[in-house]
Design a protein around this motif. Structure first.
Motif, PDB file in Angstrom:
ATOM      1  N   LYS A 164       5.310 -37.056  18.760  1.00 56.22           N
ATOM      2  CA  LYS A 164       6.478 -37.699  18.389  1.00 56.22           C
ATOM      3  C   LYS A 164       7.153 -38.712  19.415  1.00 56.22           C
ATOM      4  O   LYS A 164       7.611 -39.718  18.959  1.00 56.22           O
ATOM      5  CB  LYS A 164       7.407 -36.597  17.849  1.00 56.22           C
ATOM      6  N   TRP A 186       9.995 -35.363  11.887  1.00 53.60           N
ATOM      7  CA  TRP A 186       8.697 -36.113  11.416  1.00 53.60           C
ATOM      8  C   TRP A 186       9.133 -36.889  10.210  1.00 53.60           C
ATOM      9  O   TRP A 186       7.760 -37.502   9.870  1.00 53.60           O
ATOM     10  CB  TRP A 186       7.659 -34.971  11.201  1.00 53.60           C
ATOM     11  N   TRP A 194       5.207 -31.763  20.344  1.00 52.45           N
ATOM     12  CA  TRP A 194       6.113 -33.044  19.970  1.00 52.45           C
ATOM     13  C   TRP A 194       5.869 -34.181  20.837  1.00 52.45           C
ATOM     14  O   TRP A 194       6.208 -35.256  20.677  1.00 52.45           O
ATOM     15  CB  TRP A 194       7.369 -32.500  20.787  1.00 52.45           C
ATOM     16  N   SER A 245       6.701 -42.586  15.149  1.00 53.61           N
ATOM     17  CA  SER A 245       6.356 -41.908  16.457  1.00 53.61           C
ATOM     18  C   SER A 245       6.077 -42.995  17.240  1.00 53.61           C
ATOM     19  O   SER A 245       5.041 -43.620  17.070  1.00 53.61           O
ATOM     20  CB  SER A 245       5.114 -40.857  16.381  1.00 53.61           C
TER      21      SER A 245
END
Lengths: 202, 643
Positions: free
Chosen positions: B430, B527, B427, B531
């Motif tokens: 992100k 997603w 992650w 990001s």
């Protein structure tokens, strides 16, 4: 990927919703679980410690008086009547009725506090006398803090409404406040039975 | 007041200029204020979760340094790096910080960041409360470490068993530090739990019915329910301990009818679920990552959800297995042996589902996947030794030895920290918009995996040889030296792997490869946005068409429009089927959660010294709550203004 497509237009959805549709309801429920668990743990500890004694209350400690705690418990239950009227007024979005019943409920909650302070004197033990005294005081005081929190919340709503700061979103908040009111008043009944009645029966 | 037609609402615009204007308005509405004030008043779940993670990682590093110093002390017999008093503070603070300031909060923090993104909403349910949770957690962290470095760190073990932790055997304020720190962190954990439950129940994207909720979100919800019951228990118990020490109550004082075992029951009624509170989110992370690295949905979705819920229930039914060495009735011990063995069943089901997923998928050995595989191996070892010590005769031999230390580090590091590190790699793109380096990632994994085994595997043998835990040194003739030295070498290998991780983070933040929206080709909604995500998370709330939200999405990406763009509005949906139900205006950024947390700090810290702290503290908290509760009106919102 092609451009997004609208499949739902939310503009017509309501902004003010009640009960389990509102976020505040779930928050209230969460904190009721937390506080209910706290009381359950204290009640379990009371029962656990009981098993260490031949007599409960222990020899040399008078049992708690029954009169004031019973009046206090019945008053807690009776206070649900104005609280119910308050919830009805909030659901009907009746500003004047809300103000009236908020004042009534604030007075009721002040009554709880006075009665609980008298009730502490009827326990006939101190928290540092022995484990019995500690267990009795812990349960009674923990519930007292819930009453104080509920009184403070109701008082805040009353001030907001009486000073003309009320908004439409406050109506569902009041309904959730009444849900919490029912919780703090009803949850005391098994505690009252445990502290004041059960030791006399066994 | 604006007329309905004048209210700006999100819509799909054909005209690019109009579209850009709409987007700017949305950004203005959701963006926090700039500068220090903006930082102090932020109620954005992403910003608060990042702080949680950073603060928890500070405790992870400091508690890890404690562990290294302890390992240096134990590397040789009769060492004098630490004396017995310092050693007591070192291991107590290590355990306390790792459990209360690192493991639980970081698992919740990852949930606070990703649950709203995964269910397709714009913030957590109660953003101001969320900020309060973080500030109280920060105070707890500062308080524990400041106490430790000032030589008033807790020293009665992270379990704070009475009578050792009672007023008679622990005079001074060290145990009070522990008890109040617990209360602080539990306030924070309970707030996080209510946030996560409400967000997952009421703010899911349309179409995300219960049977389409991502497994990580399920794991966080089950954990949150466990927190509600477990953390309330330990907060109550720690208050009882504090009262025994401050105002002379006798809950745990046998001389006045109190009971030392009552503490153990209360502590472990919290303490065992605590293990699952740490472990269940980690399993959720594994289930979240696996599809991206095996190119197929996780095998046995329903079985995994039921296993999570089953673990949540059974987790509360086996606390007494920590107390087999006390005078528990035999029948009770047998019951708790059975329940302790039984909990292996839902965990086993999950492990089999993950193995089946890898088996049937096309595994890609990126760093997160390595951590998942490492987790499977280490957790199975830790689980098996758990089944061994669930048996009363074996447990009586191993109780309070290094065998138990080995067991729970395999479960907690293998079962929770490995998936967590995998999740960092997964992650990080992100959260920051940049990839972590794969080469350093592999070094990080292999050093951690090797170091973990070199440190903790020998401890099984030390336990079998009879070495008790929590001793600051041992005699050379006992023959424990070589195994201890091995474990110490392993601890430094783990430290090296953590250094590699931080070097990787620093390098990526400076010049990491840009991640793009979905670098792993993953299946869940976080997603589907940029990001790092914009302050409003999603320009339009998405509509979910299948369990794997992105893999099942049709090319036209259906969305919800019609939410206001001049107010921070979110979409609320029904509990079961996530049908659109209402619009909710979210609270604006505010300083009052911080003020309330300061009031709460006055309350809890002054209670260490005087019962009157209750009165002063209640006044201080009230100031915060009044400011918080007083309406900050949008124009025209007041009923009496509107007539």
């Amino acid at each position: 990927m092609s451009a997004p497509r609208t499949v739902y237009d939310a503009s017509a959805l309501p902004e003010v919703v009640y009960g389990s549709k509102s976020l505040a309801f779930w928050g209230t429920l969460g904190f009721m679980v937390v506080e209910g668990t706290t009381l359950a743990i204290l009640a379990s500890s009371y029962v656990f410690l009981w098993s260490n004694f031949d007599r409960w209350p222990p020899a040399g400690t008078s049992p708690p008086s029954l009169l004031v705690p019973t009046i206090s418990m019945l008053f807690l239950l009776a206070s649900n009547l104005p609280a119910r009227q308050l919830a009805k007024a909030a659901r009907a979005k009746d500003l004047r009725a809300c103000k009236r019943w908020l004042v009534a409920c604030t007075l009721c909650s002040a009554g709880w506090i006075v009665l609980r302070l008298l009730e502490f004197r009827s326990l006939n033990t101190r928290w540092d006398d022995n484990a019995y005294g500690s267990a009795v005081w812990a349960l009674a005081f923990a519930h007292f803090t819930l009453l104080a929190v509920e009184m403070a919340e109701t008082l805040l709503f009353t001030l907001v409404f009486l000073t003309g700061h009320a908004e439409e979103k406050h109506f569902p908040d009041i309904v959730d406040d009444v849900v919490y009111w029912v919780f703090v008043t009803v949850v005391w009944v098994p505690c009252w039975f445990l502290l004041f009645v059960l030791p006399r029966l066994i | 007041m604006k007329r309905e037609a004048e209210v700006p609402r999100s819509a799909l615009h054909a005209d690019p200029a109009e579209d850009a204007r709409d987007l700017r308005r949305l950004e203005r509405t959701w963006s926090p204020e700039r500068g220090l004030w903006g930082w102090l008043t932020s109620v954005d779940h992403k910003s608060i979760a990042r702080r949680y993670v950073a603060t928890a990682l500070v405790s992870f590093v400091l508690a890890g340094i404690n562990a290294l110093v302890m390992r240096v002390q134990l590397a040789r017999p009769e060492s004098h790096v630490l004396g017995p008093d310092a050693y007591n503070q070192y291991f107590t603070t290590h355990g306390t910080a790792m459990m209360f300031l690192f493991a639980v909060p970081i698992m919740e923090a990852v949930g606070i960041y990703f649950v709203p993104l995964m269910v397709g909403t714009r913030n957590v349910a109660f953003p101001r409360l969320n900020a309060l949770g973080y500030w109280t957690f920060l105070v707890a962290t500062i308080f524990l470490w400041a106490s430790f470095y000032a030589n008033v760190g807790p020293d009665a073990g992270w379990t704070a068993y009475v009578p050792l932790s009672g007023p008679q055997f622990s005079p001074g304020k060290r145990v009070d530090t522990w008890a109040q720190m617990i209360t602080f962190t539990e306030v924070s954990a309970l707030i996080g739990a209510v946030e996560i439950i409400t967000t997952a129940f009421k703010q899911r994207a349309p179409g995300m019915s219960l049977n389409r909720i991502p497994l990580f979100v399920w794991a966080e919800v089950v954990t949150a329910f466990m927190i509600l019951f477990a953390m309330s228990t330990i907060a109550t118990a720690s208050m009882m301990l504090a009262m025994d020490r401050l105002i002379g109550t006798h809950f745990f004082n046998p001389a006045e009818g109190g009971d030392a075992l009552l503490w153990q029951h209360l502590f472990w009624f919290f303490g065992h679920p605590e293990v699952y509170i740490i472990f269940i989110p980690a399993t959720g992370m594994v289930s979240a990552m696996l599809p991206a690295f095996t190119r197929r949905p996780v095998f046995g979705y329903t079985a995994i959800v039921l296993s999570l819920i089953g673990t949540g229930f059974i987790g509360f039914g086996l606390w007494v297995h920590h107390m087999f060495a006390t005078a528990v009735p035999w029948l009770g011990s047998s019951f708790f042996t059975a329940s302790s063995v039984m909990i292996a069943v839902p965990s086993g089901i999950q492990v089999l589902c993950w193995i089946a997923t890898v088996w049937d998928g096309r595994p890609r050995l990126a760093t997160p996947m390595l951590f998942i595989l490492g987790f499977l191996v280490l957790f199975v070892i830790g689980g098996l030794t758990g089944v061994m010590i669930a048996s009363v005769p074996f447990d009586l031999q191993m109780h309070d030895t290094f065998f138990v230390v080995a067991h729970f580090h395999y479960v907690l590091i293998g079962g929770a920290v490995f998936p967590l590190f995998g999740a960092f790699y997964y992650w990080f793109p992100k959260v920051t918009g940049r990839m972590l380096g794969e080469r350093l990632g592999k070094w990080n994994f292999w050093l951690f995996f090797a170091g973990m085994n070199v440190t903790f595997f020998p401890m099984h043998f030390l336990g079998l040889l009879g070495m008790p835990r929590r001793v600051y040194t041992y005699s050379p003739d006992l023959g424990w030296g070589p195994l201890n030295m091995t474990a110490t070498v392993g601890a430094f290998v783990i430290a090296l792997s953590v250094l590699v991780f931080f070097a990787n983070v620093a390098r990526s933040l400076a010049r990491g490869a840009p991640a793009g929206d979905d670098p792993w080709g993953a299946d869940s909604l976080e997603w589907a946005t940029a990001s790092p995500p914009p302050p409003y998370n999603f320009r339009y709330p998405p509509v979910v068409q299948g369990r794997a939200a992105l893999w099942s999405r049709t090319p036209d990406a259906p969305v919800v429009t019609g939410l206001r763009t001049d107010k921070p509005e979110i979409l609320m949906t029904t509990l079961l089927d996530a049908e659109p139900e209402s619009r909710h205006v979210h609270p604006q950024p505010t300083i009052w959660p911080l003020v309330t947390a300061i009031g709460l700090s006055v309350l809890l810290l002054s209670l260490i010294y005087t019962p009157w702290g209750l009165i002063w503290g209640a006044a201080a908290v009230s100031i915060g709550l009044i400011g918080w509760g007083w309406p900050d009106h949008h124009r025209g919102a007041r009923l009496e203004e509107r007539g």
